[in-house]
Design an enzyme around this catalytic site. Structure first.
Site, PDB file in Angstrom:
ATOM      1  N   GLU A 105     -57.370  32.324  57.749  1.00  0.00           N
ATOM      2  CA  GLU A 105     -56.903  31.637  56.538  1.00  0.00           C
ATOM      3  C   GLU A 105     -57.631  32.177  55.320  1.00  0.00           C
ATOM      4  OE1 GLU A 105     -54.863  30.188  54.946  1.00  0.00           O
ATOM      5  OE2 GLU A 105     -54.198  28.261  55.696  1.00  0.00           O
ATOM      6  N   ASP A 106     -56.989  32.113  54.188  1.00  0.00           N
ATOM      7  CA  ASP A 106     -57.665  32.562  52.972  1.00  0.00           C
ATOM      8  C   ASP A 106     -58.630  31.512  52.449  1.00  0.00           C
ATOM      9  OD1 ASP A 106     -55.337  31.068  52.526  1.00  0.00           O
ATOM     10  OD2 ASP A 106     -55.081  31.801  50.496  1.00  0.00           O
ATOM     11  N   ASP A 109     -59.470  24.035  51.560  1.00  0.00           N
ATOM     12  CA  ASP A 109     -59.657  23.230  50.357  1.00  0.00           C
ATOM     13  C   ASP A 109     -59.835  21.772  50.815  1.00  0.00           C
ATOM     14  OD1 ASP A 109     -59.228  22.103  47.784  1.00  0.00           O
ATOM     15  OD2 ASP A 109     -57.921  23.724  47.214  1.00  0.00           O
ATOM     16  N   PHE A 158     -60.274  27.359  40.061  1.00  0.00           N
ATOM     17  CA  PHE A 158     -58.940  27.883  40.372  1.00  0.00           C
ATOM     18  C   PHE A 158     -59.069  29.385  40.645  1.00  0.00           C
ATOM     19  CE2 PHE A 158     -54.232  27.080  39.347  1.00  0.00           C
ATOM     20  CZ  PHE A 158     -53.832  28.121  40.170  1.00  0.00           C
ATOM     21  N   ARG A 171     -51.721  37.892  43.873  1.00  0.00           N
ATOM     22  CA  ARG A 171     -52.233  38.022  45.240  1.00  0.00           C
ATOM     23  C   ARG A 171     -52.811  39.417  45.474  1.00  0.00           C
ATOM     24  NH1 ARG A 171     -50.222  33.602  48.294  1.00  0.00           N
ATOM     25  NH2 ARG A 171     -48.152  32.902  47.730  1.00  0.00           N
TER      26      ARG A 171
HETATM   27  C1  PRP Z   1     -53.263  27.427  50.684  1.00  0.00           C
HETATM   28  C2  PRP Z   1     -54.136  28.045  51.770  1.00  0.00           C
HETATM   29  C3  PRP Z   1     -54.144  27.003  52.828  1.00  0.00           C
HETATM   30  C4  PRP Z   1     -54.031  25.711  52.062  1.00  0.00           C
HETATM   31  C5  PRP Z   1     -55.386  25.119  51.926  1.00  0.00           C
HETATM   32  O1  PRP Z   1     -51.928  27.734  50.981  1.00  0.00           O
HETATM   33  O2  PRP Z   1     -53.633  29.270  52.227  1.00  0.00           O
HETATM   34  O3  PRP Z   1     -53.065  27.146  53.725  1.00  0.00           O
HETATM   35  O4  PRP Z   1     -53.526  26.026  50.767  1.00  0.00           O
HETATM   36  O5  PRP Z   1     -55.322  23.884  51.288  1.00  0.00           O
HETATM   37  P1  PRP Z   1     -55.836  22.537  51.953  1.00  0.00           P
HETATM   38  O6  PRP Z   1     -57.150  22.823  52.628  1.00  0.00           O
HETATM   39  O7  PRP Z   1     -56.000  21.606  50.764  1.00  0.00           O
HETATM   40  O8  PRP Z   1     -54.812  22.032  52.918  1.00  0.00           O
HETATM   41  P2  PRP Z   1     -50.737  27.582  49.925  1.00  0.00           P
HETATM   42  O9  PRP Z   1     -50.060  26.269  50.148  1.00  0.00           O
HETATM   43  O10 PRP Z   1     -51.259  27.851  48.538  1.00  0.00           O
HETATM   44  O11 PRP Z   1     -49.713  28.708  50.390  1.00  0.00           O
HETATM   45  P3  PRP Z   1     -49.847  30.310  50.345  1.00  0.00           P
HETATM   46  O12 PRP Z   1     -50.904  30.680  51.344  1.00  0.00           O
HETATM   47  O13 PRP Z   1     -48.499  30.806  50.745  1.00  0.00           O
HETATM   48  O14 PRP Z   1     -50.234  30.708  48.947  1.00  0.00           O
END
Ligand code: PRP
Length: 188
Positions: A105-106, A109, A158, A171
């Site tokens: 995962e990136d 949060d 952010f 990205r």
């Molecule tokens: C981001 C990230 C995680 C999630 C984390 O995805 O890649 O999947 O948010 O947030 P959390 O810990 O509050 O649940 P995003 O919905 O931005 O989609 P993307 O990866 O396609 O940009």
């Protein structure tokens, strides 16, 4: 957003290209040490789209025999806040039963997305299931979860780049930067 990337939209570089490279090499070595001796196949899952850069670099840094799988998810909620209710938009193409699964995962949060995903993937009976996150924002956590492997703990800002987007863009920045508030608040 059109034309060249406007690097002036970035207030500061939070994690440089060099720091990312060094840390991923370390994570790769850690994973190699933990997984090389295990019986059973390894599946590295990329959670689209944010994890794409991290996933590709991590897979190479691990230097282990593994399958690369992709999962698309969309979480219900508004753009800046996840609800944790996750819908699969693209599922992995292979069974993970009896395999060692690592989720790439990136960012973690609130942690809601990953805790839901863990529940979902656990029900498919993998031999093990771990999370490897490039970035962790522990101050935002709403559930009791920590990544098993983590690249960097970051403050609540952010962030964009190296997979993370603003409105679908940025990205492809090679570093992780903090976006200027004027960009998303529409002010000059
Ligand atoms: C981001 C990230 C995680 C999630 C984390 O995805 O890649 O999947 O948010 O947030 P959390 O810990 O509050 O649940 P995003 O919905 O931005 O989609 P993307 O990866 O396609 O940009």
């Amino acid at each position: 957003m059109k034309g060249l990337i406007n690097h002036d939209d970035i207030a500061k570089v939070l994690v440089s290209e060099e720091q990312i490279k060094t840390r991923i090499a370390e994570l790769g070595a850690e994973l190699r040490r933990d997984y090389a001796h295990l019986d059973g196949e390894i599946v590295l899952i990329c959670i689209l789209k944010g994890a794409v850069m991290f996933f590709a670099d991590l897979a190479r840094a691990m230097d282990l025999n593994l399958q690369m799988e992709f999962m698309g998810i969309s979480s219900y909620g508004n753009e800046r806040k996840t609800s944790g209710i996750v819908r699969i938009t693209k599922d992995i193409d292979t069974s993970i039963m009896g395999k060692h699964v690592i989720i790439a995962e990136d960012i973690m949060d609130s942690g809601l997305t990953l805790s839901h995903l863990i529940q979902l993937l656990s029900s498919r009976n993998p031999a093990s299931l771990k999370v490897c996150c490039l970035l962790d924002k522990p101050s935002r956590r709403e559930t009791d979860i920590t990544p098993d492997y983590c690249g960097f703990e970051i403050p609540n800002e952010f962030v964009v780049g190296y997979g993370l987007d603003y409105d679908g863009f940025l990205r492809n920045l090679p570093y992780v930067g903090v976006l200027k508030p004027s960009v998303y608040s529409g002010e000059e």
